[in-house]
Design a protein around this motif. Structure first.
Motif, PDB file in Angstrom:
ATOM      1  N   THR A 193       0.832  -1.204   0.000  1.00 41.92           N
ATOM      2  CA  THR A 193       0.000   0.000   0.000  1.00 41.92           C
ATOM      3  C   THR A 193       0.871   1.260   0.000  1.00 41.92           C
ATOM      4  O   THR A 193       0.619   2.221  -0.739  1.00 41.92           O
ATOM      5  N   TYR A 248       2.499   1.680  -3.481  1.00 36.13           N
ATOM      6  CA  TYR A 248       1.530   2.055  -4.513  1.00 36.13           C
ATOM      7  C   TYR A 248       1.112   3.520  -4.373  1.00 36.13           C
ATOM      8  O   TYR A 248       1.033   4.263  -5.375  1.00 36.13           O
ATOM      9  N   ARG A 249       0.862   3.951  -3.166  1.00 35.38           N
ATOM     10  CA  ARG A 249       0.428   5.347  -2.973  1.00 35.38           C
ATOM     11  C   ARG A 249       1.558   6.325  -3.283  1.00 35.38           C
ATOM     12  O   ARG A 249       1.316   7.431  -3.775  1.00 35.38           O
ATOM     13  N   SER A 266       1.653   6.479  -7.065  1.00 32.10           N
ATOM     14  CA  SER A 266       0.470   7.157  -7.602  1.00 32.10           C
ATOM     15  C   SER A 266       0.637   8.676  -7.588  1.00 32.10           C
ATOM     16  O   SER A 266      -0.035   9.397  -8.350  1.00 32.10           O
ATOM     17  N   ALA A 290       1.639   3.548 -12.594  1.00 36.36           N
ATOM     18  CA  ALA A 290       1.922   3.204 -11.195  1.00 36.36           C
ATOM     19  C   ALA A 290       1.749   1.704 -10.966  1.00 36.36           C
ATOM     20  O   ALA A 290       2.591   1.060 -10.328  1.00 36.36           O
ATOM     21  N   LYS A 291       0.671   1.154 -11.504  1.00 40.19           N
ATOM     22  CA  LYS A 291       0.418  -0.283 -11.337  1.00 40.19           C
ATOM     23  C   LYS A 291       1.422  -1.126 -12.113  1.00 40.19           C
ATOM     24  O   LYS A 291       1.835  -2.201 -11.661  1.00 40.19           O
ATOM     25  N   LEU A 305       4.460  -1.195 -10.093  1.00 43.95           N
ATOM     26  CA  LEU A 305       4.211  -1.980  -8.881  1.00 43.95           C
ATOM     27  C   LEU A 305       4.241  -3.479  -9.186  1.00 43.95           C
ATOM     28  O   LEU A 305       4.712  -4.273  -8.354  1.00 43.95           O
ATOM     29  N   THR A 321       5.966  -6.361  -6.846  1.00 48.10           N
ATOM     30  CA  THR A 321       5.212  -7.365  -6.091  1.00 48.10           C
ATOM     31  C   THR A 321       5.282  -8.751  -6.712  1.00 48.10           C
ATOM     32  O   THR A 321       5.150  -9.758  -6.016  1.00 48.10           O
ATOM     33  N   GLU A 377      -4.798  -5.564  -9.595  1.00 46.48           N
ATOM     34  CA  GLU A 377      -5.894  -4.647  -9.301  1.00 46.48           C
ATOM     35  C   GLU A 377      -6.864  -5.242  -8.287  1.00 46.48           C
ATOM     36  O   GLU A 377      -7.368  -4.542  -7.406  1.00 46.48           O
ATOM     37  N   LEU A 430      -5.185  -4.981  -4.899  1.00 47.11           N
ATOM     38  CA  LEU A 430      -5.210  -3.619  -4.376  1.00 47.11           C
ATOM     39  C   LEU A 430      -6.590  -3.253  -3.855  1.00 47.11           C
ATOM     40  O   LEU A 430      -6.723  -2.550  -2.842  1.00 47.11           O
ATOM     41  N   GLU A 464      -6.127   1.289  -3.008  1.00 43.87           N
ATOM     42  CA  GLU A 464      -6.503   2.292  -4.005  1.00 43.87           C
ATOM     43  C   GLU A 464      -7.734   3.049  -3.514  1.00 43.87           C
ATOM     44  O   GLU A 464      -8.846   2.518  -3.503  1.00 43.87           O
TER      45      GLU A 464
END
Length: 439
Positions: free
Chosen positions: A384, A387-388, A391, A399-400, A403, A407, A416, A419, A425
């Motif tokens: 988390t 990802y933030r 973002s 971003a994904k 990521l 991961t 997705e 997340l 998200e």
């Protein structure tokens, strides 16, 4: 003295239940099958122990091989050995004693076989002797042993252990609750449903569904081999379950845990950092050996959830916490109860369970954390965070995509979903959308 092999041969020809029901003192162990963990290059056999008249203690005797090792498939060998085991147990119950002359028993069995030759038993006689027109019967235990032997070629060691554990629990339940049920053909939907109801009462709907799936899988093997006529377990519905979810830690709680473990349990802390910074799952960390840490490239190789082998970088924040690994045995297990890099002769599942229990005792109990906080929570927390942070610099897709490389998720769809599940998200503030037109 009568040859033991002759006795086995006589009873093997007449495998069905004996008309004699002799009451003898149990001076022997139940015969067991040795299958060499499925290795067909080794000899399989039936073995048992008998009470030594001199010492009074049970003593392991010479195994019985028979013709089992002439067969070249696991299922054929298992079928033969299952029959040998039944015959051997029957002989022991009828009085066979490896330390005495068994001539009387030999004569009795010979006479029984001669009397039965050429005669076709009536239905009434069939019931007395335990035989029917369809041939010899299999007990529930023998049938499930046979089914697992057929299936084990396509199972991983971990999955096989899961099957074995569930079958063991089911057979134990049958012994305690339905001891009269021995023949596999007597097993039905009602019996299995009763067992599954007991499982859900004692544990959870999820565990009950797992038992249903594995027992159904073995039962299907028995249907495919004409041992059972139908897979009635398929007709038992699955139960709705609430997905288990580990919450993410707040920044304050995470920092308190790390600070506490620096003093109380540095090994557990490093274990958690592999989950937090390396984004490995707990069981993946438990599989690691010293040789899996590549010092030159600063990477780690490991067996992932859905692939045979994966490679990830070790970020600097984790690398700086690693001890000097160069002098350690490359084959040593990276995480053991007492030190980094050592010997730990136990299964992977046991290692994972050990660290889960250690985490509960050292961390959860100390900080009074609820059931929805666990080792997985650290993985969720740090994914988390990353990802933030991404973002803020990149578009959602970029971003994904970045990521995913970190991961190790196999697809954008899987990432997705993950997340969403951990609430990583979140939307921007939508207050303006709630204001009235005239506000």
């Amino acid at each position: 003295m009568t040859n033991f092999n002759e006795l086995i041969a006589l009873e093997y020809e007449n495998e069905y239940e004996s008309a004699y029901d002799l009451s003898v003192k149990r001076n022997f162990s139940n015969p067991k099958i040795y299958s060499a963990s499925g290795d067909l290059t080794k000899r399989w056999y039936v073995y048992f122990s008998f009470r030594d008249p001199k010492s009074g203690k049970l003593k392991r005797l010479t195994p019985f091989y028979g013709n089992a090792n002439k067969y070249k498939t696991k299922e054929d060998r298992m079928s033969v050995l299952v029959t040998y085991r039944k015959v051997l147990l029957r002989l022991l119950k009828q009085g066979y004693n490896p330390y005495t002359d068994n001539t009387e028993l030999h004569q009795r069995l010979t006479s029984k076989n001669n009397d039965a030759s050429g005669q076709v038993p009536t239905n009434k006689e069939n019931k007395k002797t335990g035989r029917d027109d369809d041939g010899p019967k299999m007990t529930v235990r023998e049938a499930f042993d046979f089914g697992l032997a057929r299936k084990e070629k396509i199972l991983s060691p971990t999955t096989k252990r899961g099957y074995e554990n569930k079958i063991k629990n089911f057979l134990k339940w049958l012994e305690e609750n339905r001891p009269e049920l021995t023949d596999i053909t007597e097993l039905n939907k009602q019996v299995v449903t009763s067992f599954l109801n007991d499982v859900v009462d004692r544990t959870s709907a999820r565990n009950r569904n797992n038992f249903r799936t594995d027992l159904s899988s073995i039962t299907q093997v028995l249907v495919d081999n004409d041992i059972l006529k139908e897979n009635f377990i398929k007709k038992i519905p699955t139960l709705k379950t609430v997905p288990e979810r580990n919450k993410t830690y707040s920044q304050e709680t995470q920092e308190k845990i790390f600070g506490y473990l620096e003093i109380t349990d540095p090994i557990l802390l490093l274990y958690i950092k592999f989950v937090s910074y390396g984004f490995l799952r707990p069981i993946e960390v438990c599989r690691l050996k010293v040789k899996d840490i590549k010092l030159e490239s600063k990477t780690v190789e490991f067996k992932a959830k859905n692939s045979p082998m994966k490679t990830k970088i070790i970020p600097e924040i984790l690398w700086n916490d690693l001890p000097d690994l160069e002098k350690l045995d490359k084959e040593a297990v990276l995480f053991t109860p007492e030190k980094i890099g050592g010997t730990w002769e136990t299964e992977i599942g046991n290692r994972r369970d050990y660290f889960s229990k250690r985490f509960k005792k050292v961390v959860k109990d100390h900080f009074d954390l609820g059931t929805d906080y666990g080792l997985y929570s650290f993985r969720h927390t740090y994914i988390t965070k990353v990802y933030r942070a991404l973002s803020k610099k990149f578009s959602p897709f970029d971003a994904k995509s970045r990521l995913m490389l970190i991961t190790g998720h196999s697809s954008m769809t899987a990432l997705e979903k993950y997340l969403r599940d951990i609430d990583a998200e979140l939307p921007e503030d939508y207050s303006t959308m709630l204001e009235s037109e005239h506000g």
